[in-house]
Design a protein around this motif. Structure first.
Motif, PDB file in Angstrom:
ATOM      1  N   PHE A  15      -9.212  15.704   6.747  1.00  0.00           N
ATOM      2  CA  PHE A  15     -10.539  15.084   6.808  1.00  0.00           C
ATOM      3  C   PHE A  15     -11.649  16.102   7.075  1.00  0.00           C
ATOM      4  N   GLN A  16     -11.323  17.224   7.714  1.00  0.00           N
ATOM      5  CA  GLN A  16     -12.346  18.190   8.103  1.00  0.00           C
ATOM      6  C   GLN A  16     -12.577  19.290   7.069  1.00  0.00           C
ATOM      7  N   ALA A  17     -11.615  19.519   6.196  1.00  0.00           N
ATOM      8  CA  ALA A  17     -11.752  20.603   5.212  1.00  0.00           C
ATOM      9  C   ALA A  17     -12.995  20.381   4.358  1.00  0.00           C
ATOM     10  N   VAL A  18     -13.707  21.456   4.094  1.00  0.00           N
ATOM     11  CA  VAL A  18     -14.964  21.350   3.356  1.00  0.00           C
ATOM     12  C   VAL A  18     -14.741  21.503   1.852  1.00  0.00           C
ATOM     13  N   SER A  19     -14.000  22.491   1.455  1.00  0.00           N
ATOM     14  CA  SER A  19     -13.814  22.731   0.021  1.00  0.00           C
ATOM     15  C   SER A  19     -12.691  21.848  -0.532  1.00  0.00           C
ATOM     16  N   ILE A  20     -12.794  21.560  -1.807  1.00  0.00           N
ATOM     17  CA  ILE A  20     -11.768  20.765  -2.486  1.00  0.00           C
ATOM     18  C   ILE A  20     -10.429  21.499  -2.431  1.00  0.00           C
ATOM     19  N   LYS A  21     -10.451  22.803  -2.634  1.00  0.00           N
ATOM     20  CA  LYS A  21      -9.217  23.588  -2.599  1.00  0.00           C
ATOM     21  C   LYS A  21      -8.549  23.482  -1.230  1.00  0.00           C
ATOM     22  N   ARG A  22      -9.326  23.583  -0.168  1.00  0.00           N
ATOM     23  CA  ARG A  22      -8.759  23.499   1.182  1.00  0.00           C
ATOM     24  C   ARG A  22      -8.264  22.090   1.482  1.00  0.00           C
ATOM     25  N   LYS A  23      -8.965  21.061   0.984  1.00  0.00           N
ATOM     26  CA  LYS A  23      -8.509  19.677   1.177  1.00  0.00           C
ATOM     27  C   LYS A  23      -7.168  19.461   0.488  1.00  0.00           C
ATOM     28  N   ARG A  24      -7.048  19.963  -0.733  1.00  0.00           N
ATOM     29  CA  ARG A  24      -5.775  19.834  -1.452  1.00  0.00           C
ATOM     30  C   ARG A  24      -4.641  20.493  -0.674  1.00  0.00           C
ATOM     31  N   GLN A  25      -4.918  21.687  -0.159  1.00  0.00           N
ATOM     32  CA  GLN A  25      -3.901  22.414   0.607  1.00  0.00           C
ATOM     33  C   GLN A  25      -3.533  21.653   1.877  1.00  0.00           C
ATOM     34  N   PHE A  90      -4.886  -0.013  10.353  1.00  0.00           N
ATOM     35  CA  PHE A  90      -4.615   0.041   8.912  1.00  0.00           C
ATOM     36  C   PHE A  90      -3.135   0.299   8.706  1.00  0.00           C
ATOM     37  N   ASP A  91      -2.677   0.153   7.465  1.00  0.00           N
ATOM     38  CA  ASP A  91      -1.258   0.308   7.160  1.00  0.00           C
ATOM     39  C   ASP A  91      -0.892   1.676   6.610  1.00  0.00           C
ATOM     40  N   VAL A  92      -1.743   2.210   5.729  1.00  0.00           N
ATOM     41  CA  VAL A  92      -1.359   3.408   4.982  1.00  0.00           C
ATOM     42  C   VAL A  92      -2.527   4.367   4.799  1.00  0.00           C
ATOM     43  N   PHE A  93      -2.148   5.603   4.442  1.00  0.00           N
ATOM     44  CA  PHE A  93      -3.101   6.563   3.906  1.00  0.00           C
ATOM     45  C   PHE A  93      -2.846   6.599   2.403  1.00  0.00           C
ATOM     46  N   LEU A  94      -3.892   6.454   1.622  1.00  0.00           N
ATOM     47  CA  LEU A  94      -3.800   6.597   0.172  1.00  0.00           C
ATOM     48  C   LEU A  94      -4.304   7.991  -0.172  1.00  0.00           C
ATOM     49  N   ILE A  95      -3.526   8.703  -0.968  1.00  0.00           N
ATOM     50  CA  ILE A  95      -3.843  10.093  -1.262  1.00  0.00           C
ATOM     51  C   ILE A  95      -3.842  10.288  -2.775  1.00  0.00           C
ATOM     52  N   ARG A  96      -4.947  10.842  -3.249  1.00  0.00           N
ATOM     53  CA  ARG A  96      -5.076  11.123  -4.678  1.00  0.00           C
ATOM     54  C   ARG A  96      -5.855  12.429  -4.826  1.00  0.00           C
ATOM     55  N   ILE A 100      -8.271  11.452   0.612  1.00  0.00           N
ATOM     56  CA  ILE A 100      -7.358  10.711   1.473  1.00  0.00           C
ATOM     57  C   ILE A 100      -8.154   9.584   2.127  1.00  0.00           C
ATOM     58  N   PHE A 101      -7.615   8.373   2.041  1.00  0.00           N
ATOM     59  CA  PHE A 101      -8.286   7.189   2.572  1.00  0.00           C
ATOM     60  C   PHE A 101      -7.322   6.376   3.419  1.00  0.00           C
ATOM     61  N   GLN A 102      -7.868   5.703   4.401  1.00  0.00           N
ATOM     62  CA  GLN A 102      -7.107   4.726   5.166  1.00  0.00           C
ATOM     63  C   GLN A 102      -7.251   3.391   4.445  1.00  0.00           C
ATOM     64  N   ALA A 103      -6.154   2.625   4.361  1.00  0.00           N
ATOM     65  CA  ALA A 103      -6.215   1.334   3.679  1.00  0.00           C
ATOM     66  C   ALA A 103      -5.276   0.340   4.348  1.00  0.00           C
ATOM     67  N   ASP A 104      -5.622  -0.921   4.227  1.00  0.00           N
ATOM     68  CA  ASP A 104      -4.773  -1.994   4.709  1.00  0.00           C
ATOM     69  C   ASP A 104      -4.182  -2.707   3.497  1.00  0.00           C
ATOM     70  N   LEU A 105      -2.934  -3.128   3.601  1.00  0.00           N
ATOM     71  CA  LEU A 105      -2.240  -3.803   2.502  1.00  0.00           C
ATOM     72  C   LEU A 105      -2.216  -5.302   2.751  1.00  0.00           C
ATOM     73  N   GLY A 123      -8.311  -7.843   6.528  1.00  0.00           N
ATOM     74  CA  GLY A 123      -8.024  -6.467   6.119  1.00  0.00           C
ATOM     75  C   GLY A 123      -9.202  -5.541   6.338  1.00  0.00           C
ATOM     76  N   ALA A 124     -10.413  -6.037   6.093  1.00  0.00           N
ATOM     77  CA  ALA A 124     -11.615  -5.222   6.255  1.00  0.00           C
ATOM     78  C   ALA A 124     -11.871  -4.879   7.720  1.00  0.00           C
ATOM     79  N   ARG A 125     -11.378  -5.685   8.628  1.00  0.00           N
ATOM     80  CA  ARG A 125     -11.505  -5.351  10.056  1.00  0.00           C
ATOM     81  C   ARG A 125     -10.569  -4.191  10.419  1.00  0.00           C
ATOM     82  N   GLN A 126      -9.569  -3.954   9.593  1.00  0.00           N
ATOM     83  CA  GLN A 126      -8.592  -2.902   9.873  1.00  0.00           C
ATOM     84  C   GLN A 126      -8.877  -1.606   9.124  1.00  0.00           C
ATOM     85  N   ALA A 127      -9.551  -1.703   7.985  1.00  0.00           N
ATOM     86  CA  ALA A 127      -9.833  -0.503   7.179  1.00  0.00           C
ATOM     87  C   ALA A 127     -10.993  -0.790   6.226  1.00  0.00           C
TER      88      ALA A 127
END
Length: 185
Positions: A15-25, A90-96, A100-105, A123-127
């Protein structure tokens, strides 16, 4: 205790990485953390589902996660150490890619628009993002009424990932509130 601390530092880096490359890593490091068990790997997308245990709280969550891998998301079930059960957010982290996002199922069997609305608001109260899987043979108009009502009751909801009649939709508030929704679904 060390593993919990390491998990939090890996997560924070995502969540803190600034560059896209660092976020991917940072995401790669998080997914390769030795605490995770591989529950499923989609052969077509290459995306996987990870959790700290083979035992999930609800069976339907795995089905929803499998559907998400088909749409290009890695799914990481939130570890129990992340929060107290009564404080679950929330239930999961969705990663693409580098995101990276927090999400509820939410798995919905009902054909009642009020029930749909309640589940979305819950669900919206959770994520700020929710994944909704419609399991019933629901008419489009009833679904839209439930979606609209649920969104109106949820100030923090940013996006809904919806599985309906075998199709996948990414919807925001504008999509749902406009007449465009009738064409989208």
């Amino acid at each position: 205790m060390r593993k919990v601390t390491l998990f939090f530092s890996l997560l924070e880096a995502c969540f803190q990485a600034v560059s896209i490359k660092r976020k991917r890593q940072a995401i790669i490091e998080l997914l390769n953390f030795d605490q995770w068990l591989l529950l499923y790997k989609n052969k077509n997308s290459g995306c996987s589902i990870y959790a700290e245990s083979y035992e999930l709280e609800y069976r339907h969550e795995l089905k929803a996660a499998e559907a998400l891998t088909q749409e290009g998301y890695h799914v990481l079930f939130a570890p129990k150490a992340l929060f107290k059960r009564e404080d679950k957010k929330f239930d999961v982290f969705l990663i693409r890619d580098h995101l990276i996002f927090q999400a509820d199922l939410k798995n919905i069997h009902s054909k009642n628009p009020e029930t749909i609305s309640n589940r979305i608001a819950e669900g919206a109260r959770q994520a700020s993002r929710i994944v909704v899987v419609i399991q019933s043979d629901l008419k489009k108009k009833i679904l839209i009424n439930g979606l609209r009502s649920g969104y109106q009751r949820s100030n923090s909801l940013i996006e809904m990932l919806l599985f309906y009649r075998g199709r996948f939709f990414r919807l925001n508030k504008k999509d749902i509130e406009s007449d465009k929704i009738y064409k989208l679904l």
